[in-house]
Scaffold this motif. Structure first.
Motif, PDB file in Angstrom:
ATOM      1  N   ASP A   1      21.217  14.574  20.262  1.00  0.00           N
ATOM      2  CA  ASP A   1      20.742  13.732  21.556  1.00  0.00           C
ATOM      3  C   ASP A   1      21.725  12.907  21.710  1.00  0.00           C
ATOM      4  O   ASP A   1      21.397  11.726  20.802  1.00  0.00           O
ATOM      5  N   SER A   2      22.148  12.550  22.774  1.00  0.00           N
ATOM      6  CA  SER A   2      22.845  11.407  23.315  1.00  0.00           C
ATOM      7  C   SER A   2      22.159   9.908  23.291  1.00  0.00           C
ATOM      8  O   SER A   2      22.564   9.067  23.043  1.00  0.00           O
ATOM      9  N   ALA A   3      20.795  10.423  23.524  1.00  0.00           N
ATOM     10  CA  ALA A   3      19.929   8.967  23.389  1.00  0.00           C
ATOM     11  C   ALA A   3      19.934   8.410  21.968  1.00  0.00           C
ATOM     12  O   ALA A   3      19.828   7.369  21.826  1.00  0.00           O
ATOM     13  N   ASP A   4      19.787   9.434  20.941  1.00  0.00           N
ATOM     14  CA  ASP A   4      19.608   9.011  19.498  1.00  0.00           C
ATOM     15  C   ASP A   4      21.057   8.185  19.203  1.00  0.00           C
ATOM     16  O   ASP A   4      21.287   7.240  18.453  1.00  0.00           O
ATOM     17  N   ILE A   5      22.086   8.736  19.810  1.00  0.00           N
ATOM     18  CA  ILE A   5      23.586   8.025  19.417  1.00  0.00           C
ATOM     19  C   ILE A   5      23.551   6.599  20.246  1.00  0.00           C
ATOM     20  O   ILE A   5      24.122   6.004  19.394  1.00  0.00           O
ATOM     21  N   LEU A   6      23.028   6.525  21.268  1.00  0.00           N
ATOM     22  CA  LEU A   6      23.099   5.244  21.902  1.00  0.00           C
ATOM     23  C   LEU A   6      22.070   4.113  21.088  1.00  0.00           C
ATOM     24  O   LEU A   6      22.452   3.240  21.135  1.00  0.00           O
ATOM     25  N   GLU A   7      21.278   4.548  20.707  1.00  0.00           N
ATOM     26  CA  GLU A   7      20.245   3.810  19.832  1.00  0.00           C
ATOM     27  C   GLU A   7      20.593   3.406  18.829  1.00  0.00           C
ATOM     28  O   GLU A   7      20.557   2.299  18.268  1.00  0.00           O
ATOM     29  N   ASN A   8      21.706   4.096  17.966  1.00  0.00           N
ATOM     30  CA  ASN A   8      22.387   3.773  16.720  1.00  0.00           C
ATOM     31  C   ASN A   8      23.547   4.589  16.441  1.00  0.00           C
ATOM     32  O   ASN A   8      23.445   5.647  15.713  1.00  0.00           O
ATOM     33  N   PRO A   9      24.486   3.951  17.096  1.00  0.00           N
ATOM     34  CA  PRO A   9      25.702   4.676  17.090  1.00  0.00           C
ATOM     35  C   PRO A   9      26.261   4.992  15.685  1.00  0.00           C
ATOM     36  O   PRO A   9      26.579   6.328  15.328  1.00  0.00           O
ATOM     37  N   GLU A  10      26.360   4.095  14.640  1.00  0.00           N
ATOM     38  CA  GLU A  10      26.993   4.453  13.528  1.00  0.00           C
ATOM     39  C   GLU A  10      25.769   5.360  12.723  1.00  0.00           C
ATOM     40  O   GLU A  10      26.844   6.156  11.980  1.00  0.00           O
ATOM     41  N   LEU A  11      24.842   5.210  12.802  1.00  0.00           N
ATOM     42  CA  LEU A  11      23.962   5.844  11.892  1.00  0.00           C
ATOM     43  C   LEU A  11      24.001   7.247  12.513  1.00  0.00           C
ATOM     44  O   LEU A  11      24.077   8.216  11.622  1.00  0.00           O
ATOM     45  N   MET A  12      23.823   7.755  13.898  1.00  0.00           N
ATOM     46  CA  MET A  12      23.818   9.050  14.184  1.00  0.00           C
ATOM     47  C   MET A  12      25.372   9.779  14.074  1.00  0.00           C
ATOM     48  O   MET A  12      25.261  10.939  13.806  1.00  0.00           O
ATOM     49  N   LEU A  13      26.307   9.055  14.155  1.00  0.00           N
ATOM     50  CA  LEU A  13      27.582   9.644  13.942  1.00  0.00           C
ATOM     51  C   LEU A  13      27.885   9.854  12.688  1.00  0.00           C
ATOM     52  O   LEU A  13      28.526  11.080  12.513  1.00  0.00           O
ATOM     53  N   THR A  14      27.399   9.135  11.652  1.00  0.00           N
ATOM     54  CA  THR A  14      27.649   9.471  10.335  1.00  0.00           C
ATOM     55  C   THR A  14      26.680  10.667   9.946  1.00  0.00           C
ATOM     56  O   THR A  14      27.263  11.458   9.232  1.00  0.00           O
ATOM     57  N   ALA A  15      25.644  10.665  10.428  1.00  0.00           N
ATOM     58  CA  ALA A  15      24.788  11.922  10.411  1.00  0.00           C
ATOM     59  C   ALA A  15      25.512  13.113  10.800  1.00  0.00           C
ATOM     60  O   ALA A  15      25.248  14.343  10.135  1.00  0.00           O
ATOM     61  N   LEU A  16      25.924  13.121  12.092  1.00  0.00           N
ATOM     62  CA  LEU A  16      26.610  14.096  12.783  1.00  0.00           C
ATOM     63  C   LEU A  16      27.956  14.444  11.944  1.00  0.00           C
ATOM     64  O   LEU A  16      27.971  15.784  11.548  1.00  0.00           O
ATOM     65  N   CYS A  17      28.671  13.694  11.399  1.00  0.00           N
ATOM     66  CA  CYS A  17      29.820  13.943  10.617  1.00  0.00           C
ATOM     67  C   CYS A  17      29.601  14.693   9.217  1.00  0.00           C
ATOM     68  O   CYS A  17      30.109  15.601   9.013  1.00  0.00           O
ATOM     69  N   LYS A  18      28.494  14.397   8.793  1.00  0.00           N
ATOM     70  CA  LYS A  18      27.800  14.916   7.485  1.00  0.00           C
ATOM     71  C   LYS A  18      27.434  16.364   7.782  1.00  0.00           C
ATOM     72  O   LYS A  18      27.694  17.470   7.086  1.00  0.00           O
TER      73      LYS A  18
END
Length: 251
Positions: free
Chosen positions: A158-175
């Protein structure tokens, strides 16, 4: 269609318009191992439907109008000889008449966004959107198609989750898609990019002013009365996808 298996990672990021999709393309373009392409099926979609989008003729002239050729490009190309090929894909561009078999040869991710914010943003650029314009119905259709064919649900974020914490969510996405997170994904330079689609001057002016993911705007958006029915319908599709969205690990 030549469905070549290879070692490179092809990522199809499926979204509707106004979904943070351009910022996500910019984000992945900062990776040292990644090349990107901007909405490769757009010209084929317009040529097939005849829908008169802004810059219609420019998009037709600049793009590839044969969907089979585009599909082969998505599975067989290795731009710049980099290991990761990120494809910004619009779900509404993947028309039912197009051969979709190529989709099973790539890593599919679904980028979703609260339909109220999508509708408000789209309406500001192109008045009175219809359900087919915002792509959320097609998102769920493709998501279910892939789930049924492969036996497992594709990744949803969800884009809202990315905006809330980009580094955390992008790390989770990459994983989730089995690539390493790179901190370079968090910043990009302002202005037009060489990999922008020809339609960028109409749609990308605000993201051109950015250099990173903006802080979330949690203020309620106002939806015109005549678009409330669209919002109600779109929410039904969004909520079904939202149930699959990845959640960042808790410390």
């Amino acid at each position: 269609m030549n469905m070549t298996h290879n070692k490179e990672k092809k990522i199809a990021m499926w979204s509707g318009p106004r979904n943070l999709s351009t910022a996500m393309m910019y984000c992945f373009a900062q990776r040292s191992d990644t090349s990107v392409v901007d909405e490769p099926f757009y010209a084929a979609y317009l040529a097939t439907t005849g829908i008169q989008h802004a810059m219609y003729q420019e998009i037709i002239d600049a793009g590839q109008t044969n969907p089979t050729t585009v599909a082969n490009y998505c599975v067989d190309t290795n731009p710049q000889q980099k290991p990761v090929f990120y494809q910004k894909q619009m779900t509404k561009h993947m028309l039912p008449s197009f051969n979709r078999e190529w989709i099973y040869q790539v890593c599919n991710v679904f980028l979703i966004r609260d339909p109220a914010r999508v509708i408000a943003s789209y309406h500001a650029k192109q008045e009175d959107p219809q359900l087919a314009d915002i792509g959320v119905r097609e998102q769920l259709e493709l998501f279910e198609m892939i789930s049924q064919k492969t036996g497992s649900a594709p990744v949803v974020i969800d884009s809202a989750d990315i905006l809330e914490n980009p580094e955390l969510m992008l790390t989770a996405l990459c994983k989730a898609i089995d690539i390493e997170f790179q901190p370079s994904m968090l910043k990009w330079t302002a202005g037009p990019k060489v990999y922008d689609g020809v339609w960028a001057p109409h749609w990308y002016k605000s993201v051109w002013q950015s250099t990173d993911f903006a802080a979330p705007n949690n203020k309620p958006v106002e939806i015109p009365q005549h678009l409330l029915g669209l919002l109600e319908t779109a929410n039904c599709y969004y909520e079904r996808l939202k149930g699959y969205a990845i959640v960042a690990p808790q410390n």
